[in-house]
Motif scaffolding. Structure first.
Motif, PDB file in Angstrom:
ATOM      1  N   GLY A  76       1.452  -7.285  11.619  1.00 19.43           N
ATOM      2  CA  GLY A  76       0.578  -7.421  10.462  1.00 19.43           C
ATOM      3  C   GLY A  76       1.396  -7.760   9.231  1.00 19.43           C
ATOM      4  N   GLU A  77       0.795  -7.625   8.074  1.00 21.92           N
ATOM      5  CA  GLU A  77       1.485  -7.936   6.820  1.00 21.92           C
ATOM      6  C   GLU A  77       2.108  -6.713   6.164  1.00 21.92           C
ATOM      7  OE1 GLU A  77       2.357 -10.857   5.279  1.00 21.92           O
ATOM      8  OE2 GLU A  77       1.776 -11.530   7.277  1.00 21.92           O
ATOM      9  N   ARG A  78       1.591  -5.506   6.465  1.00 17.97           N
ATOM     10  CA  ARG A  78       2.143  -4.296   5.844  1.00 17.97           C
ATOM     11  C   ARG A  78       1.933  -3.113   6.773  1.00 17.97           C
ATOM     12  NH1 ARG A  78       0.816  -0.145   1.902  1.00 17.97           N
ATOM     13  NH2 ARG A  78       2.557   0.091   0.445  1.00 17.97           N
ATOM     14  N   VAL A  79       3.014  -2.387   7.011  1.00 18.86           N
ATOM     15  CA  VAL A  79       2.952  -1.170   7.824  1.00 18.86           C
ATOM     16  C   VAL A  79       3.731  -0.093   7.080  1.00 18.86           C
ATOM     17  CG1 VAL A  79       3.597  -0.077  10.008  1.00 18.86           C
ATOM     18  CG2 VAL A  79       2.802  -2.448  10.004  1.00 18.86           C
ATOM     19  N   ASN A  97       9.818  -9.263   6.420  1.00 22.12           N
ATOM     20  CA  ASN A  97      10.492  -9.897   5.289  1.00 22.12           C
ATOM     21  C   ASN A  97      11.160  -8.868   4.385  1.00 22.12           C
ATOM     22  OD1 ASN A  97       9.635 -12.354   6.230  1.00 22.12           O
ATOM     23  ND2 ASN A  97       7.914 -12.496   4.819  1.00 22.12           N
ATOM     24  N   ARG A  98      10.602  -7.636   4.383  1.00 15.53           N
ATOM     25  CA  ARG A  98      11.151  -6.554   3.557  1.00 15.53           C
ATOM     26  C   ARG A  98      10.975  -5.228   4.285  1.00 15.53           C
ATOM     27  NH1 ARG A  98      11.656  -5.384  -2.293  1.00 15.53           N
ATOM     28  NH2 ARG A  98      11.102  -3.201  -2.638  1.00 15.53           N
ATOM     29  N   ILE A  99      12.030  -4.443   4.314  1.00 12.29           N
ATOM     30  CA  ILE A  99      11.986  -3.106   4.903  1.00 12.29           C
ATOM     31  C   ILE A  99      12.497  -2.154   3.824  1.00 12.29           C
ATOM     32  CG2 ILE A  99      12.797  -1.586   6.739  1.00 12.29           C
ATOM     33  CD1 ILE A  99      13.350  -4.190   8.403  1.00 12.29           C
ATOM     34  N   GLY A 102       5.435  -8.196   4.957  1.00 18.44           N
ATOM     35  CA  GLY A 102       5.656  -9.616   5.201  1.00 18.44           C
ATOM     36  C   GLY A 102       6.013  -9.942   6.633  1.00 18.44           C
ATOM     37  N   ASN A 103       5.068 -10.490   7.367  1.00 19.33           N
ATOM     38  CA  ASN A 103       5.285 -10.911   8.756  1.00 19.33           C
ATOM     39  C   ASN A 103       5.889  -9.808   9.626  1.00 19.33           C
ATOM     40  OD1 ASN A 103       4.367 -13.651   8.353  1.00 19.33           O
ATOM     41  ND2 ASN A 103       6.256 -13.944   7.192  1.00 19.33           N
ATOM     42  N   VAL A 104       5.308  -8.635   9.553  1.00 17.83           N
ATOM     43  CA  VAL A 104       5.804  -7.480  10.296  1.00 17.83           C
ATOM     44  C   VAL A 104       5.512  -7.652  11.779  1.00 17.83           C
ATOM     45  CG1 VAL A 104       5.656  -4.966  10.565  1.00 17.83           C
ATOM     46  CG2 VAL A 104       5.367  -6.007   8.292  1.00 17.83           C
ATOM     47  N   ASP A 105       6.500  -7.376  12.599  1.00 16.05           N
ATOM     48  CA  ASP A 105       6.347  -7.422  14.055  1.00 16.05           C
ATOM     49  C   ASP A 105       7.243  -6.340  14.647  1.00 16.05           C
ATOM     50  OD1 ASP A 105       5.623  -8.147  16.609  1.00 16.05           O
ATOM     51  OD2 ASP A 105       6.823  -9.982  16.637  1.00 16.05           O
TER      52      ASP A 105
END
Length: 178
Positions: free
Chosen positions: A128-131, A100-102, A115-118
Motif C-alpha cells: 500500500g502507500e502507508r503502513v 520510499n521512506r521508513i 510510498g510504494n510499501v511492499d
C-alpha cells in the motif's frame, strides 16, 4: 537501526517480532558521506548509498537521518527509491520490506512505511502507500484517509502459493487465503 525491522513481518493477523537479539549486536554502517555532529545537537545525515547491518538486520537506502538524545538513538529515517529492509524474525523466517521512506521512532516504538510499501514474508504480504506498526502493542494501520488501498495476501499454514500481493483491484472482493 535498533531493530528497525521489528516493524513488519506480515502474518495472518498480528505481525511477527524481528529477531530481538539483534538489538544487542554491533551496528555496522557504511555510506558515501556523513554530515552532522556526533552529539545530540543535530541529526547525523548519511548519504551516497547507505547500508546498515545489525545482526540479521540489513538495510539499504539512498539517505539515512539519525537523531539522538542523551547519546541514544531516538529516530532513524531511511529514504530511497526505494529504501530496503531485510531481517530474520525470532521464529527464523525472513522478512523483506521496501518503501520510499521508513521512519522508525524509537521513543514511541513506531515504524511508519510510506510510498510504494511492499512487505513480504513466507506466510503473506502487505502492500500500500502507508503502513504504521506500533512495536509495543502490535497494532498495524494501513491505507485509509487518502493513503490508497491496501493489498494483503495471507497464505494457509500449509505454505501453498506465493507471497505476491493480490492483483485484484475490485474493492468488493473478499480477502485471499485462509
Amino acid at each position: 537501526m535498533l531493530c528497525l525491522c521489528a516493524a513488519l513481518a506480515v502474518l495472518a493477523s498480528p505481525l511477527a517480532d524481528a529477531r530481538r537479539s539483534d538489538r544487542a549486536k554491533a551496528m555496522e554502517v557504511t555510506a558515501g558521506m556523513q554530515q552532522g555532529t556526533l552529539d545530540d545537537s543535530t541529526p547525523t545525515v548519511l548519504s551516497g548509498g547507505v547500508t546498515i547491518d545489525q545482526g540479521t538486520l540489513h538495510t539499504e537506502a539512498a539517505r539515512a537521518e539519525i537523531s539522538t538524545r542523551g547519546g541514544e538513538i531516538t529516530r532513524v529515517v531511511l529514504t530511497g527509491s526505494p529504501a530496503r529492509l531485510r531481517q530474520e524474525l525470532d521464529d527464523g523466517t525472513p522478512m523483506n520490506a521496501v518503501a520510499n521512506r521508513i521512519d522508525y521512532n524509537v521513543s514511541n516504538e513506531t515504524v511508519v512505511f510510506t510510498g510504494n510499501v511492499d512487505i513480504k514474508q513466507p506466510r503473506g504480504s502487505l502492500a500500500g502507500e502507508r503502513v504504521v506498526y506500533n512495536m509495543s502493542t502490535g497494532q498495524v494501520t494501513s491505507g485509509g484517509e487518502g493513503n490508497g488501498r491496501v493489498r494483503m495476501r495471507i497464505l494457509p499454514k500449509t505454505g501453498a502459493g506465493t507471497a505476491e500481493p493480490a492483483k485484484n483491484d475490485d474493492a468488493d472482493s473478499p480477502a485471499e487465503g485462509g
